[in-house]
Scaffold this active site. Sequence first.
Site, short mmCIF file in Angstrom:
data_model
loop_
_atom_site.label_atom_id
_atom_site.label_comp_id
_atom_site.label_asym_id
_atom_site.label_seq_id
_atom_site.Cartn_x
_atom_site.Cartn_y
_atom_site.Cartn_z
N ARG A 137 11.94 -1.71 10.73
CA ARG A 137 10.91 -1.28 11.67
C ARG A 137 10.83 -2.26 12.83
O ARG A 137 10.96 -3.47 12.64
CB ARG A 137 9.55 -1.22 10.96
CG ARG A 137 9.30 0.07 10.26
CD ARG A 137 8.05 0.06 9.43
NE ARG A 137 6.86 -0.49 10.09
CZ ARG A 137 5.63 -0.43 9.56
NH1 ARG A 137 5.46 0.15 8.37
NH2 ARG A 137 4.60 -0.96 10.17
N LYS A 196 0.84 -1.21 0.00
CA LYS A 196 0.00 0.00 0.00
C LYS A 196 0.87 1.25 0.00
O LYS A 196 0.62 2.19 -0.75
CB LYS A 196 -0.91 0.04 1.25
CG LYS A 196 -1.87 -1.13 1.33
CD LYS A 196 -2.87 -0.97 2.48
CE LYS A 196 -2.23 -0.92 3.86
NZ LYS A 196 -1.56 -2.17 4.28
P1 AMP Z 1 1.26 0.46 9.28
O1 AMP Z 1 2.46 1.30 9.01
O2 AMP Z 1 0.04 0.91 8.53
O3 AMP Z 1 1.51 -1.02 9.11
O4 AMP Z 1 0.89 0.67 10.84
C1 AMP Z 1 1.80 0.34 11.87
C2 AMP Z 1 1.06 0.17 13.19
O5 AMP Z 1 0.40 1.40 13.55
C3 AMP Z 1 -0.06 -0.88 13.19
O6 AMP Z 1 0.42 -2.19 13.41
C4 AMP Z 1 -0.94 -0.38 14.34
O7 AMP Z 1 -0.36 -0.69 15.60
C5 AMP Z 1 -0.85 1.13 14.16
N1 AMP Z 1 -1.92 1.63 13.25
C6 AMP Z 1 -1.76 2.21 12.03
N2 AMP Z 1 -2.94 2.54 11.49
C7 AMP Z 1 -3.89 2.15 12.39
C8 AMP Z 1 -5.31 2.19 12.40
N3 AMP Z 1 -6.01 2.69 11.37
N4 AMP Z 1 -5.95 1.69 13.50
C9 AMP Z 1 -5.27 1.21 14.55
N5 AMP Z 1 -3.93 1.11 14.59
C10 AMP Z 1 -3.24 1.58 13.52
#
Ligand code: AMP
Length: 208
Positions: free
Chosen positions: A154, A13
């Site tokens: 990360r 994404k």
């Molecule tokens: P991502 O970079 O989108 O994979 O997000 C990393 C982490 O941020 C996720 O594993 C969640 O802990 C938190 N996070 C990001 N977006 C959301 C969301 N929309 N709702 C809840 N937690 C989120």
Amino acid sequence: MNIVLLGAPGAGKGTQAAKLVEEFKLPHISTGDMLRAAVKAGTPLGQKAKSYMDAGDLVPDDVIIGLVTERLQDADTENGFILDGFPRTSAQAVALDAELSKLERPLDAALLIDVDPEVIVRRLTSRRMCKDCGYIGTVADVTCPKCGGEMYQRDDDNEATVRNRLDVYEKSTSPLIDYYRGCDLLVSIDGDRDPQVVYADVKQALGL
Ligand code: AMP
């Protein structure tokens, strides 16, 4: 264009959003990036979010809904946006609908980047990001090919956390695929191909 990007963590994404942002100058609203910035800056939001993120769990809905609602008030989102990593639960999707109908800016598409979970585990555990510009690369990138910055892994890209993130996706986020299909907004793309090929399909699917 108002777009929501759907797909498991590591489906690509962020990579596809970056291409759309570059070509169409749409603001990229990545809740993961916003939370990582808050953690880095040590804000109250960051302190609250960090333990959830490290475990691969979702940050509570009220926190994240407030963050996105506030961001959507910014003038740069008036002519379109790409939401990446939000919504992730039904409550978030319903809150987003309510906010967008209040703003009279309905969604144009929910774009699903579809990738097999085992491919995702391999991808995420070898993923590296640039500390300076956020470029998403692999373990093969010793320094950032875009800006020469330092690459890092990360905290939540280790295998145990990745598997938990995939479970969380399956339980909480994948029901949104049916939700957006029901609204006639779902567009699905096979994400297990070269990012450039995926991007060509993304543009075609969105009519861009
Ligand atoms: P991502 O970079 O989108 O994979 O997000 C990393 C982490 O941020 C996720 O594993 C969640 O802990 C938190 N996070 C990001 N977006 C959301 C969301 N929309 N709702 C809840 N937690 C989120």
